[in-house]
Design an enzyme around this catalytic site. Structure first.
Site, short mmCIF file in Angstrom:
data_model
loop_
_atom_site.label_atom_id
_atom_site.label_comp_id
_atom_site.label_asym_id
_atom_site.label_seq_id
_atom_site.Cartn_x
_atom_site.Cartn_y
_atom_site.Cartn_z
N ASN A 18 1.13 1.07 4.28
CA ASN A 18 1.11 1.96 3.11
C ASN A 18 0.33 3.24 3.41
O ASN A 18 0.72 4.32 2.97
CB ASN A 18 0.52 1.25 1.89
CG ASN A 18 1.55 0.37 1.21
OD1 ASN A 18 2.48 0.88 0.58
ND2 ASN A 18 1.42 -0.93 1.35
N ARG A 95 -10.90 -6.68 -0.86
CA ARG A 95 -12.18 -7.00 -1.51
C ARG A 95 -12.06 -6.62 -2.97
O ARG A 95 -11.41 -5.62 -3.31
CB ARG A 95 -13.31 -6.17 -0.91
CG ARG A 95 -13.92 -6.75 0.33
CD ARG A 95 -15.06 -5.87 0.77
NE ARG A 95 -16.27 -6.08 -0.01
CZ ARG A 95 -17.21 -6.95 0.31
NH1 ARG A 95 -17.10 -7.69 1.38
NH2 ARG A 95 -18.30 -7.08 -0.43
N ASN A 111 -4.04 1.13 -7.02
CA ASN A 111 -3.79 0.03 -6.08
C ASN A 111 -2.29 -0.22 -6.03
O ASN A 111 -1.56 0.10 -6.97
CB ASN A 111 -4.51 -1.24 -6.58
CG ASN A 111 -4.32 -2.42 -5.65
OD1 ASN A 111 -4.37 -2.28 -4.42
ND2 ASN A 111 -4.06 -3.60 -6.21
N HIS A 113 0.37 -3.46 -5.41
CA HIS A 113 0.38 -4.93 -5.37
C HIS A 113 1.82 -5.39 -5.18
O HIS A 113 2.73 -4.90 -5.87
CB HIS A 113 -0.20 -5.48 -6.68
CG HIS A 113 -0.27 -6.96 -6.70
ND1 HIS A 113 -1.26 -7.67 -6.05
CD2 HIS A 113 0.53 -7.89 -7.28
CE1 HIS A 113 -1.07 -8.96 -6.23
NE2 HIS A 113 0.01 -9.13 -6.98
N GLU A 146 -11.46 -3.29 -14.42
CA GLU A 146 -12.43 -4.31 -14.00
C GLU A 146 -11.81 -5.65 -13.62
O GLU A 146 -12.43 -6.44 -12.95
CB GLU A 146 -13.44 -4.55 -15.11
CG GLU A 146 -14.46 -3.47 -15.21
CD GLU A 146 -15.21 -3.56 -16.52
OE1 GLU A 146 -15.42 -4.69 -17.00
OE2 GLU A 146 -15.54 -2.50 -17.07
N GLU A 178 7.35 -0.53 -1.42
CA GLU A 178 5.97 -0.04 -1.56
C GLU A 178 5.83 1.34 -0.95
O GLU A 178 5.19 2.25 -1.51
CB GLU A 178 5.00 -1.01 -0.87
CG GLU A 178 4.93 -2.37 -1.51
CD GLU A 178 3.84 -3.24 -0.89
OE1 GLU A 178 2.79 -2.72 -0.49
OE2 GLU A 178 4.03 -4.47 -0.80
C1 GRF Z 1 0.72 -4.67 0.78
O1 GRF Z 1 1.68 -5.66 0.57
C2 GRF Z 1 0.05 -4.29 -0.51
O2 GRF Z 1 0.89 -4.35 -1.61
C3 GRF Z 1 -1.04 -5.30 -0.63
O3 GRF Z 1 -1.49 -5.50 0.70
C4 GRF Z 1 -0.45 -5.17 1.61
C5 GRF Z 1 -0.97 -4.12 2.52
O4 GRF Z 1 -0.07 -3.80 3.53
N1 GRF Z 1 -2.06 -4.88 -1.54
P1 GRF Z 1 -0.36 -2.59 4.47
O5 GRF Z 1 -1.75 -2.83 5.10
O6 GRF Z 1 -0.33 -1.32 3.69
O7 GRF Z 1 0.72 -2.64 5.52
#
Ligand code: GRF
Length: 206
Positions: A18, A95, A111, A113, A146, A178
């Site tokens: 990402n 974390r 974030n 997800h 939170e 993503e």
């Molecule tokens: C992704 O699937 C993201 O949605 C999740 O952790 C993963 C991170 O992948 N929070 P990367 O390190 O960006 O390849």
């Protein structure tokens, strides 16, 4: 006089695909921001190498060198405040951030997800989706509050599940989405195009 660039910090723990998507969109001029710093809590995270390859400043903050979670979070806050960051992007940062951290950057943490929240928050969402037997899952970019994976939703993308899927194939299909929606969501914030009313995020027309 050039206008001030929108400054991002990206927090990572792993492979950093990402992060790479954000970098690529910036280099192509689609995402009009700059990454001031990439911070990892894992020394060997490949994400750090990706950042280095693009001349982006990296910092490894070792949780073991702080007495407790609070002290680690404090160090993270100090580091980010020193950089005068506009937006913090969590990108596979493994974390949970405490209340002081969230309050220090209220409304400025997002974030990504790998599920269609509010379904399957927490760990291993792809496995949760497979085990539940849903026919569609996907990914969600959201503001961080939170609670875990619970803040206002900015963008989502839907991905089908196939009978032949395992965690790896599903994760890969979700990751492709993503990489599309994370930079897009960041750009909406850069352009100040989001309205957040309680938990509903709407986009202003251009
Ligand atoms: C992704 O699937 C993201 O949605 C999740 O952790 C993963 C991170 O992948 N929070 P990367 O390190 O960006 O390849």
């Amino acid at each position: 006089m050039g206008s001030k660039k929108f400054k991002l910090a990206v927090l990572v723990s792993g492979q950093g695909t990402n992060l790479q998507a954000l970098i690529d969109q910036m280099e192509q001029g689609v995402l009009t921001a700059e990454i001031s710093i990439v911070i990892s809590n894992v020394k060997e995270a490949f994400a750090l190498e990706r950042a280095n390859n693009h001349g982006i400043k990296t910092v490894f903050l070792d949780p073991k060198s702080y007495p407790d979670k609070k002290a680690f979070d404090r160090a993270l806050i100090d580091r980010l405040q020193a950089e005068a960051i506009d937006l913090i992007c969590l990108a596979g940062f493994m974390r949970i951030l405490g209340k002081p951290f969230i309050n220090s950057f209220a409304g400025r943490i997002i974030n990504i997800h790998p599920s269609l929240l509010p379904a399957f928050p927490g760990l291993h969402p792809q496995r949760q989706a497979l085990d539940y037997g849903v026919k569609f899952s996907g990914c969600t970019v959201h503001f961080v509050d939170e609670k875990v994976d619970s803040g206002p939703i900015i963008l989502q993308s839907v991905v089908p599940l196939y009978d032949s899927d395992d965690e790896e194939t599903l994760s890969r299909r979700i990751l492709e989405q993503e990489h599309l929606i994370y930079p897009r969501a960041v750009q909406l914030i850069v352009e100040n195009r989001l309205d957040v009313t309680t938990r509903k995020v709407t986009q202003q027309k251009t």
